[in-house]
Design a protein around this motif. Structure first.
Motif, PDB file in Angstrom:
ATOM      1  N   LYS A   1       0.898  -1.096  -0.251  1.00  0.00           N
ATOM      2  CA  LYS A   1      -0.159   0.256  -0.353  1.00  0.00           C
ATOM      3  C   LYS A   1       1.329   1.360  -0.098  1.00  0.00           C
ATOM      4  CE  LYS A   1      -4.333  -2.146   2.659  1.00  0.00           C
ATOM      5  NZ  LYS A   1      -4.955  -1.604   3.511  1.00  0.00           N
ATOM      6  N   LEU A   2       1.901   1.078   0.163  1.00  0.00           N
ATOM      7  CA  LEU A   2       2.714   2.619   0.421  1.00  0.00           C
ATOM      8  C   LEU A   2       4.187   2.557  -0.889  1.00  0.00           C
ATOM      9  CD1 LEU A   2       4.247   1.881   4.424  1.00  0.00           C
ATOM     10  CD2 LEU A   2       1.630   2.796   3.354  1.00  0.00           C
ATOM     11  N   THR A   3       4.450   1.145  -1.372  1.00  0.00           N
ATOM     12  CA  THR A   3       5.380   1.588  -2.560  1.00  0.00           C
ATOM     13  C   THR A   3       4.403   1.444  -3.717  1.00  0.00           C
ATOM     14  OG1 THR A   3       5.523  -0.975  -2.419  1.00  0.00           O
ATOM     15  CG2 THR A   3       6.683   0.192  -0.848  1.00  0.00           C
ATOM     16  N   GLY A   4       3.171   1.089  -3.747  1.00  0.00           N
ATOM     17  CA  GLY A   4       2.612   0.489  -5.230  1.00  0.00           C
ATOM     18  C   GLY A   4       2.537   1.549  -5.817  1.00  0.00           C
ATOM     19  N   GLN A   5       2.346   2.287  -5.174  1.00  0.00           N
ATOM     20  CA  GLN A   5       2.009   4.371  -5.478  1.00  0.00           C
ATOM     21  C   GLN A   5       2.086   5.149  -5.641  1.00  0.00           C
ATOM     22  OE1 GLN A   5      -2.563   4.840  -4.590  1.00  0.00           O
ATOM     23  NE2 GLN A   5      -2.426   3.552  -2.722  1.00  0.00           N
ATOM     24  N   ALA A   6       2.228   6.537  -6.144  1.00  0.00           N
ATOM     25  CA  ALA A   6       2.389   7.689  -6.125  1.00  0.00           C
ATOM     26  C   ALA A   6       1.810   8.316  -4.617  1.00  0.00           C
ATOM     27  CB  ALA A   6       2.491   8.500  -7.050  1.00  0.00           C
ATOM     28  N   VAL A   7       2.266   8.933  -3.962  1.00  0.00           N
ATOM     29  CA  VAL A   7       1.347   9.246  -2.589  1.00  0.00           C
ATOM     30  C   VAL A   7       1.265  10.915  -2.492  1.00  0.00           C
ATOM     31  CG1 VAL A   7       1.229   8.962  -0.804  1.00  0.00           C
ATOM     32  CG2 VAL A   7       2.153   7.616  -1.870  1.00  0.00           C
ATOM     33  N   ILE A   8       0.770  11.772  -2.450  1.00  0.00           N
ATOM     34  CA  ILE A   8       0.636  13.223  -2.278  1.00  0.00           C
ATOM     35  C   ILE A   8       1.213  13.411  -0.258  1.00  0.00           C
ATOM     36  CG2 ILE A   8      -0.328  15.224  -2.562  1.00  0.00           C
ATOM     37  CD1 ILE A   8      -2.330  13.709  -4.759  1.00  0.00           C
ATOM     38  N   PRO A   9       1.838  14.711  -0.230  1.00  0.00           N
ATOM     39  CA  PRO A   9       1.818  14.808   1.525  1.00  0.00           C
ATOM     40  C   PRO A   9       1.016  15.054   1.928  1.00  0.00           C
ATOM     41  CG  PRO A   9       4.099  15.595  -0.334  1.00  0.00           C
ATOM     42  CD  PRO A   9       2.419  15.139  -0.981  1.00  0.00           C
ATOM     43  N   GLY A  10       0.633  14.640   3.179  1.00  0.00           N
ATOM     44  CA  GLY A  10      -0.458  14.577   4.008  1.00  0.00           C
ATOM     45  C   GLY A  10      -1.414  13.744   3.713  1.00  0.00           C
ATOM     46  N   SER A  11      -1.189  11.752   2.684  1.00  0.00           N
ATOM     47  CA  SER A  11      -1.689  11.519   2.729  1.00  0.00           C
ATOM     48  C   SER A  11      -2.133  10.222   4.267  1.00  0.00           C
ATOM     49  CB  SER A  11      -1.658  10.665   1.268  1.00  0.00           C
ATOM     50  OG  SER A  11      -1.810  10.924   0.556  1.00  0.00           O
ATOM     51  N   ILE A  12      -2.976   9.608   4.089  1.00  0.00           N
ATOM     52  CA  ILE A  12      -3.156   9.160   5.474  1.00  0.00           C
ATOM     53  C   ILE A  12      -3.409   7.744   4.920  1.00  0.00           C
ATOM     54  CG2 ILE A  12      -4.471   8.607   7.427  1.00  0.00           C
ATOM     55  CD1 ILE A  12      -5.600  11.668   7.433  1.00  0.00           C
ATOM     56  N   ILE A  13      -3.066   6.749   5.974  1.00  0.00           N
ATOM     57  CA  ILE A  13      -3.668   5.385   5.605  1.00  0.00           C
ATOM     58  C   ILE A  13      -3.440   4.303   7.134  1.00  0.00           C
ATOM     59  CG2 ILE A  13      -2.513   3.084   5.063  1.00  0.00           C
ATOM     60  CD1 ILE A  13      -0.805   4.093   1.808  1.00  0.00           C
ATOM     61  N   TYR A  14      -4.226   3.806   7.470  1.00  0.00           N
ATOM     62  CA  TYR A  14      -4.281   3.024   8.406  1.00  0.00           C
ATOM     63  C   TYR A  14      -3.548   1.749   8.621  1.00  0.00           C
ATOM     64  CZ  TYR A  14      -6.085   0.695  12.686  1.00  0.00           C
ATOM     65  OH  TYR A  14      -6.329  -0.009  13.438  1.00  0.00           O
ATOM     66  N   HIS A  15      -2.671   1.416   8.997  1.00  0.00           N
ATOM     67  CA  HIS A  15      -1.978   0.126   8.741  1.00  0.00           C
ATOM     68  C   HIS A  15      -2.272  -0.338  10.278  1.00  0.00           C
ATOM     69  CE1 HIS A  15       1.143  -2.394   9.180  1.00  0.00           C
ATOM     70  NE2 HIS A  15       1.598  -2.312   7.964  1.00  0.00           N
ATOM     71  N   LYS A  16      -3.366  -1.153  10.105  1.00  0.00           N
ATOM     72  CA  LYS A  16      -4.154  -2.315  11.234  1.00  0.00           C
ATOM     73  C   LYS A  16      -3.410  -3.226  11.570  1.00  0.00           C
ATOM     74  CE  LYS A  16      -8.184  -5.803  11.372  1.00  0.00           C
ATOM     75  NZ  LYS A  16      -8.657  -6.293  10.431  1.00  0.00           N
ATOM     76  N   GLN A  17      -2.512  -3.689  10.944  1.00  0.00           N
ATOM     77  CA  GLN A  17      -1.138  -4.252  12.100  1.00  0.00           C
ATOM     78  C   GLN A  17      -0.455  -3.684  13.228  1.00  0.00           C
ATOM     79  OE1 GLN A  17      -1.331  -4.583   9.210  1.00  0.00           O
ATOM     80  NE2 GLN A  17      -1.680  -6.412   8.079  1.00  0.00           N
ATOM     81  N   SER A  18      -0.261  -2.775  12.948  1.00  0.00           N
ATOM     82  CA  SER A  18       0.650  -1.491  13.767  1.00  0.00           C
ATOM     83  C   SER A  18       0.234  -0.720  14.920  1.00  0.00           C
ATOM     84  CB  SER A  18       1.559  -0.853  13.110  1.00  0.00           C
ATOM     85  OG  SER A  18       2.043  -0.051  11.764  1.00  0.00           O
ATOM     86  N   GLN A  19      -1.573  -0.537  14.304  1.00  0.00           N
ATOM     87  CA  GLN A  19      -2.280   0.312  14.965  1.00  0.00           C
ATOM     88  C   GLN A  19      -1.884   1.140  15.304  1.00  0.00           C
ATOM     89  OE1 GLN A  19      -3.963  -1.925  18.468  1.00  0.00           O
ATOM     90  NE2 GLN A  19      -5.058  -2.893  17.803  1.00  0.00           N
ATOM     91  N   ILE A  20      -1.822   2.235  13.712  1.00  0.00           N
ATOM     92  CA  ILE A  20      -1.381   3.956  13.713  1.00  0.00           C
ATOM     93  C   ILE A  20      -1.676   4.090  13.002  1.00  0.00           C
ATOM     94  CG2 ILE A  20       1.147   3.509  14.866  1.00  0.00           C
ATOM     95  CD1 ILE A  20       2.506   3.541  12.676  1.00  0.00           C
ATOM     96  N   LEU A  21      -2.309   5.688  12.754  1.00  0.00           N
ATOM     97  CA  LEU A  21      -1.988   6.118  11.245  1.00  0.00           C
ATOM     98  C   LEU A  21      -0.627   6.480  10.482  1.00  0.00           C
ATOM     99  CD1 LEU A  21      -4.589   8.458  12.679  1.00  0.00           C
ATOM    100  CD2 LEU A  21      -5.477   7.202  10.689  1.00  0.00           C
ATOM    101  N   LEU A  22       0.010   6.197   9.367  1.00  0.00           N
ATOM    102  CA  LEU A  22       0.325   6.635   8.772  1.00  0.00           C
ATOM    103  C   LEU A  22      -0.029   7.842   7.848  1.00  0.00           C
ATOM    104  CD1 LEU A  22       1.537   2.799   7.197  1.00  0.00           C
ATOM    105  CD2 LEU A  22       2.346   3.967   9.322  1.00  0.00           C
ATOM    106  N   VAL A  23       1.318   8.777   7.874  1.00  0.00           N
ATOM    107  CA  VAL A  23       1.158   9.860   7.185  1.00  0.00           C
ATOM    108  C   VAL A  23       2.476  10.470   6.470  1.00  0.00           C
ATOM    109  CG1 VAL A  23       0.276  12.333   6.924  1.00  0.00           C
ATOM    110  CG2 VAL A  23      -0.339  10.911   9.573  1.00  0.00           C
TER     111      VAL A  23
END
Length: 393
Positions: A304-326
């Motif tokens: 999810k983090l490596t397969g696409q271009a990402v804009i600064p500020g984009s948010i992904i919830y990482h379920k395994q570590s229970q953190i928001l990735l920004v």
């Protein structure tokens, strides 16, 4: 019998040139000899060795540690270092007062509230995190001048927030300087003692304050044990390497996702996060970021983090570590909790806000749901909030 007194003038730092300022040795000797123009109505007898009469100026936890050391020395009668100890602090909105006042009251030390400094007789003044300029007239009342316990290696980080700026700029070495103050300008006087220490990795400003407070207190006692000698060995601050540590404004707490790297954001969090939370904007709502962490390298391999271009500020919830990735300028940071009306874990924020928005807007690009830089109104943005004393609040 005539007593000849040689005037011992010390130059003002900064190359002022024309004006000279009398050294403590001259002021003390002049009082001993009854020199006209120096006697200010106080006790003309000047001590050449301890025990000293000390007036302490301070406010915060860093200053409290120095006061505690002075008080312990006064209580240790056999050491004969401190005979008299009184305290000057500043007004506080808290009924309990600032840490220095709390300690002074608990220890039954006389307390004066600035600008009142009492009317007692003292040999030397001591300043630590006081935040007020002492007038030349006040400084001259002390035969041995006024010492300042400053938590940086001067001339680096002159000003009211040296510990915050040490962490904010990623310094790997810091320290404490015992210097003699001069009127009209902060932190420019001669250095009497200076010690350096490495900055512990990932240290917060509050953590570092505790370490430097203990070091500064020990150094102060060491200087007072040999005060005349310490003053005679004082050296002017070098003209090179001067940096300034102004108070931090409210606007500094607003994360700039497009401009700041992950390391810069984490340093900002360690520098001010325990005093004022970092802030951002999400869907027109101000969100406070309460618990920031570095992202584990194993998490960064997620497709999810490596397969696409990402804009600064984009948010992904990482379920395994229970953190928001920004995503920021150069990579990802992790957030464990935020405040939006109330404190929410990353999981709470995802379940209550992020996931419902994604379900309602399945065709929307993820960038529409990203964190954006909060732009404060000018008056709020420029409001000065933080100096070292805020670390103890």
């Amino acid at each position: 019998m005539r007593v000849l007194v040689r005037r011992c003038w010390g130059p003002l730092p900064g190359g002022g040139g024309a004006r000279r300022w009398p050294s403590p040795q001259w002021r003390a000797l002049a009082r001993l000899c009854g020199s006209p123009g120096v006697e200010d109505g106080r006790d003309a007898r000047v001590r050449e060795k301890p025990p000293w009469r000390v007036l302490f100026f301070g406010t915060d936890q860093f200053a409290r540690e120095a006061l505690r050391a002075l008080h312990a020395a006064r209580e240790h009668k056999e050491e004969e270092l401190i005979e008299k100890l009184e305290v000057v602090t500043v007004p506080s909105p808290s009924p309990k007062g600032l840490p220095v006042k709390q300690y002074a009251v608990q220890s039954q030390l006389p307390v004066h509230e600035w600008p009142d400094v009492g009317s007692g007789e003292y040999d030397v003044g001591v300043v630590a995190s006081f935040g007020r300029l002492l007038s030349e007239a006040l400084i001259l009342k002390f035969p041995y001048g006024v010492l300042n316990v400053h938590p940086s290696c001067l001339p680096r980080w002159r000003g009211p927030a040296p510990i915050i700026h040490t962490v904010l700029h990623g310094d790997t070495v810091t320290g404490v300087t015992i210097m003699q103050i001069r009127p009209k300008r902060f932190d420019v006087g001669p250095i009497l003692k200076q010690e350096t220490i490495p900055v512990p990795p990932k240290s917060t400003a509050k953590d570092l304050e505790a370490v430097l407070a203990r070091l500064g207190a020990d150094m102060l006692i060491s200087v007072l044990k040999n005060l005349p000698e310490s003053l005679s060995r004082g050296r002017q601050q070098p003209a090179e390497g001067v940096t300034h540590a102004p108070k931090i404004s409210a606007g500094t707490s607003c994360v700039k996702w497009e401009e700041q790297t992950s390391e810069e954001i984490l340093r900002l969090y360690r520098a001010i996060g325990n005093i004022i939370p970092l802030q951002t904007l999400w869907m027109d709502n101000t969100i406070k970021l309460l618990d920031l962490v570095e992202v584990n390298s194993s998490v960064l391999t997620d497709p999810k983090l490596t397969g696409q271009a990402v804009i600064p500020g984009s948010i992904i919830y990482h379920k395994q570590s229970q953190i928001l990735l920004v995503y920021c300028k150069d990579g990802w940071i992790g957030i464990r909790s935020v405040m939006l009306k109330k404190t929410l874990t990353a999981t709470d924020f995802y379940n209550g806000y992020l996931h419902p928005w994604q379900q309602k807007n399945p065709q929307a690009h993820p960038s529409q749901c990203r964190f954006q830089t909060l732009r404060l109104p000018a008056k709020k943005r420029e409001k000065l909030l933080l100096c070292n004393s805020a670390l103890s609040s």
